[in-house]
Design a protein around this motif. Structure first.
Motif, PDB file in Angstrom:
ATOM      1  N   LEU A 156       0.831  -1.205   0.000  1.00  0.00           N
ATOM      2  CA  LEU A 156       0.000   0.000   0.000  1.00  0.00           C
ATOM      3  C   LEU A 156       0.861   1.249   0.000  1.00  0.00           C
ATOM      4  CD1 LEU A 156      -2.847   1.252   0.209  1.00  0.00           C
ATOM      5  CD2 LEU A 156      -2.699   0.986   2.688  1.00  0.00           C
ATOM      6  N   ARG A 157       1.941   1.225   0.767  1.00  0.00           N
ATOM      7  CA  ARG A 157       2.801   2.407   0.852  1.00  0.00           C
ATOM      8  C   ARG A 157       3.551   2.644  -0.476  1.00  0.00           C
ATOM      9  NH1 ARG A 157       3.660   3.933   6.316  1.00  0.00           N
ATOM     10  NH2 ARG A 157       5.811   4.633   5.991  1.00  0.00           N
ATOM     11  N   ARG A 158       3.743   1.573  -1.266  1.00  0.00           N
ATOM     12  CA  ARG A 158       4.391   1.738  -2.569  1.00  0.00           C
ATOM     13  C   ARG A 158       3.425   2.242  -3.642  1.00  0.00           C
ATOM     14  NH1 ARG A 158       6.558  -3.391  -1.155  1.00  0.00           N
ATOM     15  NH2 ARG A 158       5.054  -4.412  -2.547  1.00  0.00           N
ATOM     16  N   GLU A 159       2.126   1.962  -3.440  1.00  0.00           N
ATOM     17  CA  GLU A 159       1.120   2.291  -4.458  1.00  0.00           C
ATOM     18  C   GLU A 159       0.803   3.783  -4.433  1.00  0.00           C
ATOM     19  OE1 GLU A 159      -1.598   1.265  -7.531  1.00  0.00           O
ATOM     20  OE2 GLU A 159      -0.025   0.091  -6.548  1.00  0.00           O
ATOM     21  N   PRO A 160       0.801   4.445  -5.587  1.00  0.00           N
ATOM     22  CA  PRO A 160       0.440   5.872  -5.616  1.00  0.00           C
ATOM     23  C   PRO A 160      -1.014   6.070  -5.175  1.00  0.00           C
ATOM     24  CG  PRO A 160       1.443   5.182  -7.693  1.00  0.00           C
ATOM     25  CD  PRO A 160       1.162   3.932  -6.916  1.00  0.00           C
ATOM     26  N   ARG A 161      -1.276   7.192  -4.567  1.00  0.00           N
ATOM     27  CA  ARG A 161      -2.661   7.503  -4.192  1.00  0.00           C
ATOM     28  C   ARG A 161      -3.481   7.771  -5.456  1.00  0.00           C
ATOM     29  NH1 ARG A 161      -4.388   8.433   0.616  1.00  0.00           N
ATOM     30  NH2 ARG A 161      -5.927   9.967  -0.067  1.00  0.00           N
ATOM     31  N   ASP A 162      -4.764   7.393  -5.394  1.00  0.00           N
ATOM     32  CA  ASP A 162      -5.663   7.639  -6.522  1.00  0.00           C
ATOM     33  C   ASP A 162      -7.048   7.961  -5.991  1.00  0.00           C
ATOM     34  OD1 ASP A 162      -7.155   5.139  -6.104  1.00  0.00           O
ATOM     35  OD2 ASP A 162      -5.357   4.123  -6.858  1.00  0.00           O
ATOM     36  N   GLU A 163      -8.000   8.037  -6.891  1.00  0.00           N
ATOM     37  CA  GLU A 163      -9.338   8.467  -6.480  1.00  0.00           C
ATOM     38  C   GLU A 163     -10.041   7.451  -5.581  1.00  0.00           C
ATOM     39  OE1 GLU A 163     -12.133   8.675  -9.747  1.00  0.00           O
ATOM     40  OE2 GLU A 163     -10.907   7.300 -10.934  1.00  0.00           O
ATOM     41  N   TYR A 164      -9.518   6.216  -5.496  1.00  0.00           N
ATOM     42  CA  TYR A 164     -10.122   5.204  -4.630  1.00  0.00           C
ATOM     43  C   TYR A 164      -9.319   4.982  -3.347  1.00  0.00           C
ATOM     44  CZ  TYR A 164     -13.327   4.312  -8.417  1.00  0.00           C
ATOM     45  OH  TYR A 164     -14.303   4.472  -9.366  1.00  0.00           O
ATOM     46  N   SER A 165      -8.353   5.848  -3.117  1.00  0.00           N
ATOM     47  CA  SER A 165      -7.609   5.773  -1.863  1.00  0.00           C
ATOM     48  C   SER A 165      -8.496   6.258  -0.713  1.00  0.00           C
ATOM     49  CB  SER A 165      -6.359   6.658  -1.927  1.00  0.00           C
ATOM     50  OG  SER A 165      -5.480   6.221  -2.928  1.00  0.00           O
ATOM     51  N   HIS A 166      -8.251   5.714   0.480  1.00  0.00           N
ATOM     52  CA  HIS A 166      -8.889   6.260   1.677  1.00  0.00           C
ATOM     53  C   HIS A 166      -8.459   7.713   1.852  1.00  0.00           C
ATOM     54  CE1 HIS A 166     -10.586   2.535   2.689  1.00  0.00           C
ATOM     55  NE2 HIS A 166     -10.171   2.367   3.937  1.00  0.00           N
ATOM     56  N   CYS A 167      -9.274   8.472   2.560  1.00  0.00           N
ATOM     57  CA  CYS A 167      -8.891   9.846   2.860  1.00  0.00           C
ATOM     58  C   CYS A 167      -7.694   9.840   3.824  1.00  0.00           C
ATOM     59  CB  CYS A 167     -10.054  10.612   3.472  1.00  0.00           C
ATOM     60  SG  CYS A 167     -10.455  10.147   5.172  1.00  0.00           S
ATOM     61  N   ASP A 168      -7.038  11.000   3.938  1.00  0.00           N
ATOM     62  CA  ASP A 168      -5.853  11.085   4.784  1.00  0.00           C
ATOM     63  C   ASP A 168      -6.143  10.677   6.220  1.00  0.00           C
ATOM     64  OD1 ASP A 168      -4.285  11.878   2.717  1.00  0.00           O
ATOM     65  OD2 ASP A 168      -4.296  14.013   3.223  1.00  0.00           O
ATOM     66  N   ALA A 169      -7.294  11.099   6.728  1.00  0.00           N
ATOM     67  CA  ALA A 169      -7.635  10.790   8.127  1.00  0.00           C
ATOM     68  C   ALA A 169      -7.766   9.281   8.326  1.00  0.00           C
ATOM     69  CB  ALA A 169      -8.930  11.497   8.517  1.00  0.00           C
ATOM     70  N   CYS A 170      -8.465   8.609   7.395  1.00  0.00           N
ATOM     71  CA  CYS A 170      -8.684   7.167   7.546  1.00  0.00           C
ATOM     72  C   CYS A 170      -7.382   6.386   7.378  1.00  0.00           C
ATOM     73  CB  CYS A 170      -9.715   6.686   6.532  1.00  0.00           C
ATOM     74  SG  CYS A 170     -11.398   7.210   6.903  1.00  0.00           S
ATOM     75  N   VAL A 171      -6.556   6.800   6.400  1.00  0.00           N
ATOM     76  CA  VAL A 171      -5.286   6.100   6.184  1.00  0.00           C
ATOM     77  C   VAL A 171      -4.440   6.142   7.442  1.00  0.00           C
ATOM     78  CG1 VAL A 171      -3.085   6.219   4.961  1.00  0.00           C
ATOM     79  CG2 VAL A 171      -5.228   6.411   3.689  1.00  0.00           C
ATOM     80  N   ARG A 172      -4.292   7.329   8.021  1.00  0.00           N
ATOM     81  CA  ARG A 172      -3.476   7.462   9.228  1.00  0.00           C
ATOM     82  C   ARG A 172      -4.103   6.714  10.402  1.00  0.00           C
ATOM     83  NH1 ARG A 172      -2.300  11.794   6.165  1.00  0.00           N
ATOM     84  NH2 ARG A 172      -0.230  12.764   6.333  1.00  0.00           N
ATOM     85  N   SER A 173      -5.428   6.783  10.523  1.00  0.00           N
ATOM     86  CA  SER A 173      -6.101   6.123  11.641  1.00  0.00           C
ATOM     87  C   SER A 173      -5.909   4.612  11.585  1.00  0.00           C
ATOM     88  CB  SER A 173      -7.591   6.478  11.629  1.00  0.00           C
ATOM     89  OG  SER A 173      -8.264   5.873  12.709  1.00  0.00           O
ATOM     90  N   GLU A 174      -6.103   4.029  10.394  1.00  0.00           N
ATOM     91  CA  GLU A 174      -5.947   2.583  10.253  1.00  0.00           C
ATOM     92  C   GLU A 174      -4.490   2.170  10.494  1.00  0.00           C
ATOM     93  OE1 GLU A 174      -8.316   0.500   9.918  1.00  0.00           O
ATOM     94  OE2 GLU A 174      -9.972   1.824   9.419  1.00  0.00           O
ATOM     95  N   ASP A 175      -3.581   2.970   9.957  1.00  0.00           N
ATOM     96  CA  ASP A 175      -2.163   2.639  10.111  1.00  0.00           C
ATOM     97  C   ASP A 175      -1.747   2.734  11.578  1.00  0.00           C
ATOM     98  OD1 ASP A 175       0.242   1.860   8.779  1.00  0.00           O
ATOM     99  OD2 ASP A 175       1.022   3.886   9.103  1.00  0.00           O
ATOM    100  N   ALA A 176      -2.189   3.800  12.243  1.00  0.00           N
ATOM    101  CA  ALA A 176      -1.838   3.982  13.651  1.00  0.00           C
ATOM    102  C   ALA A 176      -2.415   2.866  14.508  1.00  0.00           C
ATOM    103  CB  ALA A 176      -2.346   5.334  14.144  1.00  0.00           C
ATOM    104  N   ALA A 190       2.819   8.965  16.679  1.00  0.00           N
ATOM    105  CA  ALA A 190       3.195   9.957  15.670  1.00  0.00           C
ATOM    106  C   ALA A 190       2.081  10.104  14.637  1.00  0.00           C
ATOM    107  CB  ALA A 190       4.502   9.561  14.998  1.00  0.00           C
ATOM    108  N   ARG A 191       1.476   8.963  14.260  1.00  0.00           N
ATOM    109  CA  ARG A 191       0.375   8.993  13.293  1.00  0.00           C
ATOM    110  C   ARG A 191      -0.859   9.658  13.900  1.00  0.00           C
ATOM    111  NH1 ARG A 191       1.386   8.600   8.077  1.00  0.00           N
ATOM    112  NH2 ARG A 191       1.068   6.517   7.250  1.00  0.00           N
ATOM    113  N   PHE A 192      -1.177   9.292  15.121  1.00  0.00           N
ATOM    114  CA  PHE A 192      -2.329   9.912  15.785  1.00  0.00           C
ATOM    115  C   PHE A 192      -2.124  11.425  15.922  1.00  0.00           C
ATOM    116  CE2 PHE A 192      -3.061   5.579  17.862  1.00  0.00           C
ATOM    117  CZ  PHE A 192      -4.182   5.310  17.090  1.00  0.00           C
ATOM    118  N   ASP A 193      -0.915  11.819  16.262  1.00  0.00           N
ATOM    119  CA  ASP A 193      -0.627  13.242  16.402  1.00  0.00           C
ATOM    120  C   ASP A 193      -0.816  13.984  15.088  1.00  0.00           C
ATOM    121  OD1 ASP A 193      -0.062  13.012  19.084  1.00  0.00           O
ATOM    122  OD2 ASP A 193       2.112  12.832  18.818  1.00  0.00           O
ATOM    123  N   GLU A 194      -0.501  13.322  13.974  1.00  0.00           N
ATOM    124  CA  GLU A 194      -0.705  13.953  12.667  1.00  0.00           C
ATOM    125  C   GLU A 194      -2.183  14.260  12.439  1.00  0.00           C
ATOM    126  OE1 GLU A 194       0.852  11.295   9.766  1.00  0.00           O
ATOM    127  OE2 GLU A 194       2.934  11.500  10.422  1.00  0.00           O
TER     128      GLU A 194
END
Length: 936
Positions: A156-176, A190-194
């Motif tokens: 996922l981190r290698r894949e470029p973002r596109d129109e079907y990517s999660h929003c920034d908030a969801c990506v960070r939340s799931e990752d954190a 660090a992710r939660f703080d972002e």
């Protein structure tokens, strides 16, 4: 049906938030489209249904709707395209694997097949694979497959973002959340703080992320951050039943931070949500573990027997099993862990590992973690035991029971008790017992509306009266019927007066004449004719002096106390009650007397006596098991405690009142909750106040309460948010309150809310405060004779205008000064003069401001406000320094320092400034001497 009707529904749907109202319109649109056999409109409607069901936690509807739409698309991709406006079938595909994975009913092979089909369809459509990789990552995390999660995360981190990517908030939340789950908490934080620092949000964020970060923040020692996150996340999540997984994180927070009582309250509020989505077993698993963690903490805190309201709902039997009566905390803890383990076994069997059982063990291990993060406003309430009393064994005992039940408003049971007493037989020479039993029976029947039966029983009573030789009383009851036993009304005044005159003329029995006087007096009292009532009751008391053993004494003294209270003769009313309480009374009558005694003491400023009486009433009603009486006594006790500034005790009493009102299903329970919320604000318990008032407002929305009632709730909710330093929430509450007050035609309320909102903006140095204060002043001027409110609005607007450079504000301040001088309000004159001095300073008119500040200081001093006088002098001295008149400033600094002796911080600042001024004047010795006084 026309297409335009369905399209109009679509417009309405798209303008509403996800929820019941939106869903009802979707269902209507689907029905109309199918009625017209319009497949395209039905397809568009169901695309909306899939999204709505996802956001509200209706998994059954989501799966069915998505499957239908997918089938229609496959049947004719041109007629039923992947995307219709903002609705996108490929985007909705992202939800499917997670939805199936959330229930162990769906086999692993089926979930994998969905993921494969999703990737195939994304590739066929020529879109990016970010959404697919996110779905694979989420599936691995949700099913606790660490190796698969690491692999998917890397891809996922290698894949470029596109129109079907999660929003920034969801990506960070799931990752954190993933990083925290595998012990990489520093990276997770660090992710939660972002998310927090960048203020990221979407439909389910930031509340999800904030709840996930609670334990990591606590473990990192960031207690205040965790507390603020708990309060904010819970406030955002609490309205939606699909957020049970978020609520679970908050229950754990309460368990490990010593807030067990708050946690139990949240659990009781949301436990029913467990049954909201029957297919979301993953959320059930999280919730059940959190229940176990919290309830174990409740047990350890010494409240194993605390009842968990709502746990005995039939909807929860599939989770906890059948149970006889209410669940205790200890019992439900065991049942919660057992249910969590059953789900863990089911998930592990599906997934072929033991990771969910390990998660249960991790949750149990939280019992060893504790962080001291107190949240004010919550506390365990005393358990009220069920009252079971043995039946009386004789007629006198049944008479007492009948009277107590009558005093509790349980009329059918009171009548039954009176009948049992009559059946029990009356001892020799105890005819008075028989007549009293008939009186109690008749009064109960009247209160129950059974007037014909009451009249028939009065015939029996009259026979007993004649047998006793009480012919005078019998004759009166023959003439007046039920009037003497409870039906007396204003229309009966004349006949009562004539009967009393006739009884006087024939020198009838004194008790009979006292009874007539009391009955007539009660009518006058009911109709607001207190003076007439008092004269009659006093006459009744004089007549009863001839028969000191008369059973009529308690009623006479109670009426006397009420009449004296209505005529503002409070000491005499209290004396009458004290005399009454010396009698042997049934518990209901004694509780009623103690309640009135408490009210009188409170009105007279004797708080201690009032509290003693109120608590006595509460104890009596508790022993009787009379919840409504307990509510009234607890509210009275809370009010007296509030008056004594004993806020924590007052809150506990008011919470007791709310609980008992809920159990009694009193219609005023929302009003009592509002009273609790307002008390919590007054007690400085902002977080608890916001919780309570938010509940009240939600209930008022559901019940379509009047705009004025909703406005008042929002006003106090704004106060709670402001007190809790949540300016954004306060802004929203007060803004809406102003709209509702205006809609209700309440300029006084609109002014109060406007002044509060303007003050909030002013504190943030926001020039919008001026327009808000202008509107508040307009409301105040239309409110009629509300001088204090007008003064406050003028004062606020004048200060704000000048703060932002508008000299017109001086006009408002001068108007306030004119009012204050006319009212001879000396302190207010000084205060507004002080404001004018500061306004002139802000307008760079320092030469004018100095004498105004000194005038304010003199006014404060004359009003014995020494500190305010010192601060005004300090202002004048500073302005003189700015005007390069240090010599004049020195003397004023010295006066200010003397007046600020009891305010160390201000005194030190003034002393240092004096030293600097003396230094600049070339007087270093005096400067050193002044500075030396700081240490002294």
């Amino acid at each position: 049906m026309s297409r335009s009707a369905v399209l109009e529904l679509f417009t309405q749907i798209d303008g509403l938030p996800f929820g019941a109202a939106e869903r009802a319109l979707i269902d209507r649109a689907i029905a109309l489209a199918e009625e017209a056999d319009d497949g395209v409109l039905a397809y568009e409607a169901r695309l909306r249904l899939t999204a709505s069901a996802k956001m509200t936690g209706d998994t059954d509807a989501m799966l069915a709707s998505f499957g239908w739409c997918l089938g229609m698309h496959d049947s004719d991709p041109a007629l039923y395209p992947l995307r219709v406006g903002e609705l996108d079938l490929l985007w909705q595909f992202k939800w499917m694997a997670g939805t199936l994975g959330a229930s162990p009913l769906f086999p692993r092979a089926e979930i994998d097949a969905v993921l494969e089909e999703m990737e195939t369809r994304y590739r066929r459509a020529g879109v990016g694979l970010s959404g697919v990789l996110q779905a694979r990552f989420d599936d691995a995390v949700d099913n606790l497959d660490e190796a698969a999660a690491d692999s998917a995360r890397a891809a996922l981190r290698r894949e470029p973002r596109d129109e079907y990517s999660h929003c920034d908030a969801c990506v960070r939340s799931e990752d954190a959340a993933y990083l925290a789950s595998v012990g990489r908490e520093a990276e997770a934080l660090a992710r939660f703080d972002e998310i927090v620092d960048q203020n990221l949000s979407c439909g389910e964020e930031p509340e999800t992320a904030l709840s996930r970060a609670l334990l990591p923040w606590l473990r990192a020692g960031e207690f205040e951050t965790a507390k603020a996150a708990h309060l904010r996340s819970y406030r955002l999540a609490r309205p939606r039943a699909d957020t049970i997984g978020i609520i679970a994180n908050h229950l754990v927070f309460c368990a490990v931070t010593g807030n067990e009582a708050r946690g139990l309250m949240l659990l009781e509020r949301h436990i029913g949500w467990l049954a909201h989505d029957s297919l979301n077993a993953r959320a059930h698993f999280a919730a059940l573990r959190s229940f176990g963690v919290l309830l174990d903490a409740v047990v350890r805190s010494g409240h194993a027997e605390a009842t968990v309201r709502g746990a005995d709902s039939d909807e929860l039997v599939p989770f906890f099993g059948a149970h006889d009566g209410e669940w205790t905390a200890a019992e439900l803890a065991v049942a919660s862990w057992a249910a969590a383990e059953r789900l863990a076994h089911a998930f592990d069997e599906r997934n072929g590992n033991d990771r969910h059982m390990r998660r249960v063990a991790e949750s149990r291990a939280l019992a060893d973690e504790h962080f001291d993060v107190p949240i004010q406003g919550e506390g365990f309430l005393p358990s009220i035991p069920t009252v079971v009393e043995a039946d009386p064994v004789d007629a006198p005992g049944w008479l007492v029971r009948a009277r107590e039940l009558l005093g509790m408003g349980v009329y059918g049971d009171s009548a039954a008790a009176a009948r049992r007493g009559l059946e029990a037989g009356v001892p020799a020479r105890a005819d008075r017992i028989r007549s009293s039993l008939y009186a109690a029976l008749i009064q109960a029947l009247i209160s129950a509306g059974e007037l014909d039966e009451a009249a028939a029983r009065q015939v029996d009573r009259i026979v007993v009266l004649r047998e006793m030789g009480w012919d005078d009383q019998a004759d009166v009851e023959v003439v007046l019927g039920l009037i003497m036993l409870g039906t007396a009304a204003d229309d009966d005044t004349h006949v009562l007066e004539m009967t009393l005159q006739a009884a006087d003329a024939r020198d009838a029995n004194s008790e009979t004449r006292a009874d007539l006087a009391l009955t007539l007096g009660s009518v006058h009292l009911q109709e607001g004719r207190a003076e007439e009532a008092l004269a009659l009751v006093r006459r009744a008391v004089e007549l009863l002096e001839k028969t000191p053993d008369s059973p009529a004494w308690p009623s006479a003294l109670m009426f006397l106390a009420h009449a004296l209270a209505r005529t503002d003769e409070l000491p005499d009313a209290a004396e009458a009650l004290d005399r009454l309480l010396e009698f042997e009374l049934d518990r209901a009558f004694r509780a009623t007397a103690q309640h009135l005694r408490a009210q009188l003491a409170g009105a007279g400023g004797d708080i201690d006596t009032g509290l003693t009486a109120a608590e006595s009433a509460l104890a009596l009603w508790t022993r009787l098991g009379h919840r409504s009486g307990m509510v009234d006594a607890a509210v009275l006790s809370a009010s007296l405690l509030r008056d004594a500034a004993r806020y924590d005790e007052a809150v506990t009493r008011w919470r007791l009142a709310v609980r008992e009102a809920e159990l009694a299903e009193r219609p005023d329970v929302d009003g009592l909750r509002f009273g609790l919320g307002r008390l919590l604000v007054q007690a400085g318990q902002a977080e608890a106040a916001a919780d309570v008032l938010a509940d009240v407002y939600a209930a008022e929305i559901d019940s379509e309460a009047k705009p004025g009632a909703r406005a008042e709730t929002l006003f106090w909710l704004g106060q709670a948010h402001r007190q809790g330093d949540d300016g954004a929430a306060a802004y929203g509450a007060w803004s809406r309150a102003i709209e509702l007050y205006t809609e209700a035609g309440d300029p006084i309320g609109a002014t109060h809310a406007g002044i509060a909102l303007g003050g909030l903006l002013f504190s943030y140095d926001d020039e919008e405060s001026v327009s808000v204060f202008e509107a508040a002043l307009s409301s105040a001027r239309s409110a009629g004779d509300e001088l204090q409110l007008l003064v406050e609005a003028l004062h606020s607007l004048g200060r704000a205008r000048c703060r932002f450079g508008d000299e017109a504000g001086l006009v408002e301040l001068d108007e306030v000064l004119a009012i204050a001088r006319a009212e001879e309000a000396d302190w207010l004159v000084a205060d507004v003069t002080d404001s004018k001095a500061r306004a002139l300073q802000q307008l760079d008119r320092l030469a004018e401001a100095v004498p105004v500040a000194l005038s304010a200081a003199d006014g404060y001093a004359a009003s014995d406000d020494t500190v305010a006088a010192g601060l005004a002098e300090l202002l004048a001295a500073r302005m003189l320094v700015t005007l390069n008149n240090g010599e004049a400033a020195v003397a004023i600094y010295r006066g200010a320092i003397e007046r600020l002796a009891e305010v160390p911080q201000a005194r030190v600042s003034a002393t240092l400034e004096l030293g600097d001024t003396l230094e600049q004047l070339g007087r270093p010795a005096e400067a050193a001497q002044a500075r030396a006084t700081i240490d002294g």
